[in-house]
Design an enzyme around this catalytic site. Structure first.
Site, PDB file in Angstrom:
ATOM      1  N   HIS A  37       0.836  -1.205   0.000  1.00 34.94           N
ATOM      2  CA  HIS A  37       0.000   0.000   0.000  1.00 34.94           C
ATOM      3  C   HIS A  37       0.872   1.257   0.000  1.00 34.94           C
ATOM      4  O   HIS A  37       0.574   2.234  -0.704  1.00 34.94           O
ATOM      5  CB  HIS A  37      -0.893   0.035   1.241  1.00 34.94           C
ATOM      6  CG  HIS A  37      -1.903  -1.060   1.318  1.00 34.94           C
ATOM      7  ND1 HIS A  37      -1.817  -2.094   2.217  1.00 34.94           N
ATOM      8  CD2 HIS A  37      -3.029  -1.297   0.593  1.00 34.94           C
ATOM      9  CE1 HIS A  37      -2.846  -2.910   2.066  1.00 34.94           C
ATOM     10  NE2 HIS A  37      -3.599  -2.444   1.082  1.00 34.94           N
ATOM     11  N   LYS A 151      -1.000  -6.895  -7.921  1.00 38.73           N
ATOM     12  CA  LYS A 151      -1.298  -8.179  -7.277  1.00 38.73           C
ATOM     13  C   LYS A 151      -2.764  -8.546  -7.490  1.00 38.73           C
ATOM     14  O   LYS A 151      -3.093  -9.691  -7.776  1.00 38.73           O
ATOM     15  CB  LYS A 151      -0.981  -8.144  -5.782  1.00 38.73           C
ATOM     16  CG  LYS A 151      -1.206  -9.513  -5.108  1.00 38.73           C
ATOM     17  CD  LYS A 151      -0.966  -9.461  -3.625  1.00 38.73           C
ATOM     18  CE  LYS A 151      -2.086  -8.788  -2.883  1.00 38.73           C
ATOM     19  NZ  LYS A 151      -3.355  -9.605  -2.930  1.00 38.73           N
ATOM     20  N   GLN A 155      -8.883  -7.141 -10.527  1.00 39.50           N
ATOM     21  CA  GLN A 155      -9.515  -5.925 -10.011  1.00 39.50           C
ATOM     22  C   GLN A 155      -9.018  -4.700 -10.769  1.00 39.50           C
ATOM     23  O   GLN A 155      -9.806  -3.788 -11.084  1.00 39.50           O
ATOM     24  CB  GLN A 155      -9.210  -5.769  -8.526  1.00 39.50           C
ATOM     25  CG  GLN A 155      -9.681  -4.453  -7.931  1.00 39.50           C
ATOM     26  CD  GLN A 155      -9.344  -4.334  -6.466  1.00 39.50           C
ATOM     27  OE1 GLN A 155     -10.116  -4.759  -5.612  1.00 39.50           O
ATOM     28  NE2 GLN A 155      -8.196  -3.764  -6.146  1.00 39.50           N
TER      29      GLN A 155
END
EC number: 6.3.2.1
Length: 287
Positions: A37, A151, A155
């Site tokens: 993140h 990853k 999505q």
């Protein structure tokens, strides 16, 4: 660092940033932050002058109530990490702020094959939930850039399709997967792994690497069944705790099953694996 919990507070902070002429970068998360993140935040800091990070565990994208219940929540440490990373604003809404009474969370978006394979196949309704929350967040924040990790590659493609249809002014920026030194892809769910399970989960990366090496050596002389066998054989030889949910070599443009005729530059291996009832996903570009 500004921390907002309501749409009204968010709007005030964003309007001030825009009045100052700041470009806005956005990193949507569900919290339990890790260096993956933070790599998105660092890239946003390079490309934009004002970085917004949202932390919201979106119930609509969980098809398993136990998975939602057990999803790690580490708000205090998340805020500390974001402050240290130089994030300008954190949006920390509750469910009523994201989905207020009367809000229609259904977004009509034709995803084609993206909504039939892999994550869509094994997590029914997952991408409908992803589309709902990303649409709502894009609508509220209106960023110039939005950052997503590779990853979660499927999505990423879904979000790109959403942006193309509804938010063409937003640039979607993909960021490469961040891994531990042993190759394990960073994931919030890794926080639930025991030390032993985390070591065994690193074999996913090793198995993917063996598949890639085989395909690089084989040129166009490969098959789905042969590479699945290589992947499965390695995992079974190293551990009995890993269970494969899916493994596929796909065309990374639309995630259709690849064939030896697929352009080599578009080949990517995808997998989902369970260990100790914890689901981990990973992928690797072949060429």
């Amino acid at each position: 660092m500004i921390v907002t919990t309501t749409v009204a507070e968010l709007s005030v902070a964003l309007n001030e940033a825009r009045r100052s002429g700041h470009s806005i970068g956005f990193v949507p998360t569900m919290g339990a932050l890790h260096n993956g993140h933070l790599s998105l935040v660092r890239d946003s800091k390079v490309r934009s002058l004002f970085t917004v990070v949202s932390i919201f565990v979106n119930p609509k994208q969980f098809n398993n109530s136990e998975d939602l219940k057990n999803y790690p929540r580490t708000i205090d440490s998340d805020l500390k990490l974001l402050s240290e990373a130089g994030c300008e604003l954190v949006f920390l809404p509750n469910e009523d702020e994201i989905y207020p009474v009367g809000f229609n969370s259904y977004i009509e978006l034709e995803l084609g094959n993206l909504n039939r394979v892999m994550e869509a196949q094994f997590r029914p309704g997952h991408f409908e939930g992803v589309v709902s929350v990303v649409y709502r967040l894009f609508e509220l924040i209106q960023p110039d850039f939005a950052f997503f990790g590779e990853k979660d590659y499927q999505q990423l493609l879904v979000v790109k399709a959403l942006a193309r249809k509804f938010f063409p002014q937003i640039t979607i920026v993909p960021i490469p997967t961040v891994r531990q030194s042993n190759g394990l892809a960073l994931s919030s769910r890794n926080k639930r792994l025991t030390k032993e399970a985390a070591q065994e989960a690193a074999e996913i990366f090793v198995a993917l690497s063996k598949v890639r090496d085989h395909m690089l050596a084989s040129g166009r002389q490969w098959s789905q069944s042969a590479v699945y066998s290589i992947f499965e054989k390695h995992l079974k030889s190293r551990t009995h705790q890993l269970t494969i949910e899916y493994f596929l070599i796909a065309d990374q443009r639309d995630l259709s099953p690849a064939t030896p005729d697929t352009p080599p530059d578009e080949l990517r291996a995808f997998t989902a694996v369970y260990i100790d009832n914890i689901r981990l996903i990973d992928n690797m570009k072949i060429f």
